[in-house]
Write a protein that holds these residues in place. Structure first.
Motif, mmCIF file in Angstrom:
data_model
loop_
_atom_site.group_PDB
_atom_site.id
_atom_site.type_symbol
_atom_site.label_atom_id
_atom_site.label_comp_id
_atom_site.label_asym_id
_atom_site.label_seq_id
_atom_site.Cartn_x
_atom_site.Cartn_y
_atom_site.Cartn_z
ATOM 1 N N GLY A 144 3.773 11.672 6.915
ATOM 2 C CA GLY A 144 3.822 12.851 7.260
ATOM 3 C C GLY A 144 4.409 13.710 6.163
ATOM 4 N N VAL A 145 4.600 12.954 4.986
ATOM 5 C CA VAL A 145 5.364 13.864 3.824
ATOM 6 C C VAL A 145 4.147 14.036 2.857
ATOM 7 C CG1 VAL A 145 6.949 13.716 2.016
ATOM 8 C CG2 VAL A 145 7.552 12.789 4.190
ATOM 9 N N THR A 200 0.925 -1.140 -0.257
ATOM 10 C CA THR A 200 -0.055 0.103 -0.014
ATOM 11 C C THR A 200 1.047 1.153 0.000
ATOM 12 O OG1 THR A 200 -0.030 0.176 2.221
ATOM 13 C CG2 THR A 200 -1.630 -1.229 1.310
ATOM 14 N N ASP A 201 0.145 2.566 -0.151
ATOM 15 C CA ASP A 201 0.937 3.685 0.260
ATOM 16 C C ASP A 201 0.938 4.062 1.673
ATOM 17 O OD1 ASP A 201 -1.504 4.746 0.592
ATOM 18 O OD2 ASP A 201 -1.594 5.705 -1.367
ATOM 19 N N SER A 202 1.407 5.092 1.992
ATOM 20 C CA SER A 202 1.623 5.354 3.416
ATOM 21 C C SER A 202 0.294 6.213 4.133
ATOM 22 C CB SER A 202 2.717 6.477 3.768
ATOM 23 O OG SER A 202 2.786 7.687 2.780
ATOM 24 N N ARG A 203 -0.548 6.377 3.023
ATOM 25 C CA ARG A 203 -1.862 6.786 3.573
ATOM 26 C C ARG A 203 -2.645 6.059 4.512
ATOM 27 N NH1 ARG A 203 -3.737 9.785 -1.918
ATOM 28 N NH2 ARG A 203 -3.217 7.753 -2.719
ATOM 29 N N GLY A 204 -3.044 6.419 5.755
ATOM 30 C CA GLY A 204 -3.781 5.560 6.599
ATOM 31 C C GLY A 204 -2.632 5.115 7.933
ATOM 32 N N SER A 205 -3.270 4.392 8.756
ATOM 33 C CA SER A 205 -2.372 3.667 9.757
ATOM 34 C C SER A 205 -1.620 2.546 9.153
ATOM 35 C CB SER A 205 -3.267 3.667 11.118
ATOM 36 O OG SER A 205 -3.988 2.640 10.593
#
Length: 645
Positions: free
Chosen positions: A619-620, A567-572
């Motif tokens: 956070g980016v 996945t990407d980094s969006r979400g926990s």
């Protein structure tokens, strides 16, 4: 069978005797066909302590063979074969024939196996194939109804040929216009015609007037409606005198007589004899038998290309699939099959009738023995066939079997369908897509329903393959080569019938063509596909890419893959971890439902956002297309080294 022997061997044997120094009485008797007297003289020569050459020993073996003492013949042939190199291919055939005559078929097969590297591969394959047919009893009940003709005489009658609603044939019956031919004690051969009655019997026999008269041999006719000509064999002669070569040999020619009276020689050489013409009007080829220097044994089958009755090519040998160390004679083409006779060692006795299917590009199938419905331990030859009354087929052949009226008799037959054991032929080309590049060295295997290999072959440099087996209802075809995909298909009777009609082209993928390197790993080549945000279900848009994986596993059954979803980094982190794991599991479930074996999938792992490819970590701020670079599924090949060899 005096006259078949004459037609095959007379001019050859006389030529040999005239060129051979006769060093003993045994030689003189042998070259005069007095085989029993030759045996006595050769034995006297040995008993008196006189030197006997290996050539004379082979004459003695031939004499034993001709008089039916096959055990003695086989011992001499075998001793000469072990200790000398003078034994011809033709005598090699006689050696194996003599084994067969004394019921030592297993000895023949063992001998062939031990000599397989020295013998023509076609000969070994032909023999094993026909022995297999006999073991399967495919040749026992051949469906022939055979009957003797009431027009046969006490003399030799043979070599039938269709002539519209009549039959032409050769005969040694006495004629006022013919001299007596010494070696047979019968008249020089002539050509006769007879009416074919309903049911196939003959009536009203008379001399055939369609060829010029001659006091010498005229025999083995073939009439062509297409050319209006009669092709036949005749003695080389100048008027009432035979013509000889410089060694004193009189040979046989093939001539053609037109219905208007015109005659021309088609094949003539004072030192070479030609036998049994057959004209195929579909491709304007004239088939015949002869013994040239390129012969594989005794007489071989050849053809020449013709145009309006003129010979336009050199004689072309039909090759080792048809020709053997024995004698091949009497070609006849019917319904895309070549029928002919051969005394090759794997037959039932003397001359047997065989059938070979003619493929594209002068390709012949394995000749199969027509079986005991028509063949016997005696000689059968001159086989012809055409549609008969109703839906049956009818025809004629010659034989010297007991119960006839003369040396050779002509027999009629009826049969419900094309004769000969049914076989299956898989042929075609193996190529690499997308440009159909041929692949050489591919193993092609035919398997039975239990998975046992029935036959195998290897594709040639042009990717061509051909494999033939006795008919069976259900078979599988398996095609394999290291570094390429595997092809395996099973066929039912209906599908097998379709495959026989045309070549089967098989595409094999190169393993490297479906592999890419990503993230330092070897993975299956698929286009990117994406799950809906926050979803784990397989959508219709994703299935074409997943089906590529299914196809890859089908083509490479040993393939081991690991499913990796990111996945990407969006979400926990924890949510993404669970989401990607569920996605991997659903992909695995889809593949399993599509027939992929669990053994092909080593694991299904969801990494979540653990392996981000760019700087778009927690956070980016990143644009959507940069986040999308991290949404991916990889099918990692776990055994790449094994499959790429």
């Amino acid at each position: 069978m005096k006259f078949r022997i004459f037609i095959l061997l007379f001019s050859l044997a006389i030529g040999s005797s005239l060129g051979q120094e006769l060093t003993s009485k045994g030689d003189g008797y042998f070259y005069s066909y007095a085989y029993e007297e030759a045996i006595k003289e050769y034995k006297k020569q040995m008993q008196s302590g006189k030197f006997i050459t290996n050539h004379q020993l082979l004459n003695l073996a031939d004499s034993y063979f001709k008089t039916g003492e096959y055990n003695k013949a086989s011992k001499i042939y075998l001793d000469i074969h072990k200790n000398d190199t003078i034994m011809s291919a033709h005598r090699f055939n006689k050696m194996l024939q003599s084994f067969g005559k004394i019921s030592e078929q297993e000895r023949i097969r063992a001998f062939l196996k031990s000599k397989s590297n020295e013998l023509a591969s076609e000969l070994v394959e032909n023999a094993e194939f026909n022995y297999l047919l006999r073991e399967k009893k495919e040749t026992e009940a051949a469906g022939f109804f055979v009957f003797n003709l009431n027009t046969n005489s006490a003399f030799s009658d043979f070599s039938p040929a269709f002539y519209n609603d009549k039959l032409l044939f050769s005969s040694g019956r006495k004629s006022k216009s013919k001299r007596v031919y010494g070696p047979s004690g019968e008249s020089y051969l002539d050509i006769y015609e007879a009416d074919i009655e309903k049911g196939g019997n003959l009536d009203n026999v008379s001399l055939y007037k369609g060829v010029p008269d001659s006091p010498f041999h005229k025999s083995t006719p073939f009439y062509s409606e297409a050319t209006g000509g009669t092709y036949y064999v005749l003695s080389n002669a100048d008027g009432k005198n035979l013509t000889f070569d410089e060694k004193g040999k009189n040979a046989l020619s093939i001539g053609m007589a037109y219905e208007g009276g015109l005659f021309r020689f088609l094949l003539r050489d004072l030192s070479t004899s030609f036998y049994y013409p057959f004209y195929d009007d579909k491709n304007e080829r004239l088939y015949f038998a002869a013994n040239f220097e390129d012969s594989y044994g005794g007489t071989d089958l050849y053809y020449v290309v013709t145009n309006n009755g003129q010979v336009m090519s050199e004689p072309i040998n039909l090759g080792p699939r048809i020709n053997t160390p024995g004698n091949e004679i009497a070609p006849f083409v019917f319904d895309s099959s070549l029928f002919f006779s051969s005394d090759v060692f794997y037959g039932y006795g003397g001359m047997d009738v065989y059938r070979s299917n003619i493929g594209s590009g002068d390709d012949f199938s394995i000749p199969v023995n027509l079986g005991q419905g028509i063949n016997s331990k005696y000689d059968e030859f001159g086989f012809i066939i055409r549609p008969g009354e109703g839906h049956e087929l009818m025809g004629y052949f010659s034989s010297n079997r007991p119960g006839g009226k003369g040396n050779d008799d002509i027999y009629g037959f009826k049969i419900a369908e094309k004769p000969g054991p049914k076989t299956l032929i898989f042929r075609g080309k193996i190529v690499k897509p997308p440009y159909d590049e041929p692949i050489a060295g591919v193993e092609v295997r035919v398997l039975d329903v239990q998975g046992e290999v029935l036959s195998r072959t290897v594709s040639g440099k042009n990717g061509d393959y051909k494999v033939e087996i006795p008919y069976t209802d259900m078979v599988s075809l398996e095609v394999v080569k290291n570094g390429y995909s595997t092809f395996k298909e099973s066929y039912n009777p209906k599908e097998l019938a379709e495959i026989q009609k045309r070549p089967l082209q098989i595409e094999l993928l190169s393993f490297d063509d479906i592999v890419r390197e990503k993230e330092g790993k070897k993975v299956l080549h698929t286009n990117n596909f994406y799950f809906a945000s926050g979803r784990t279900d397989i959508t219709l848009e994703m299935t074409p890419e997943l089906d590529k994986v299914v196809d890859a596993v089908k083509r490479f059954p040993r393939l081991k893959i690991a499913i990796e979803t990111h996945t990407d980094s969006r979400g926990s982190n924890s949510t993404n971890k669970r989401l990607s794991q569920k996605r991997s599991e659903n992909i695995k479930k889809y593949l399993l439902n599509k027939g992929v074996s669990p053994s092909n999938i080593t694991k299904a792992v969801g990494y979540g956002e653990e392996k981000i490819l760019n700087n778009c970590t927690n956070g980016v701020y990143c644009l959507d297309f940069l986040h999308k670079q991290n949404l991916r599924t990889l099918f990692v090949i776990e055994n790449y080294d094994e499959l790429s060899q």
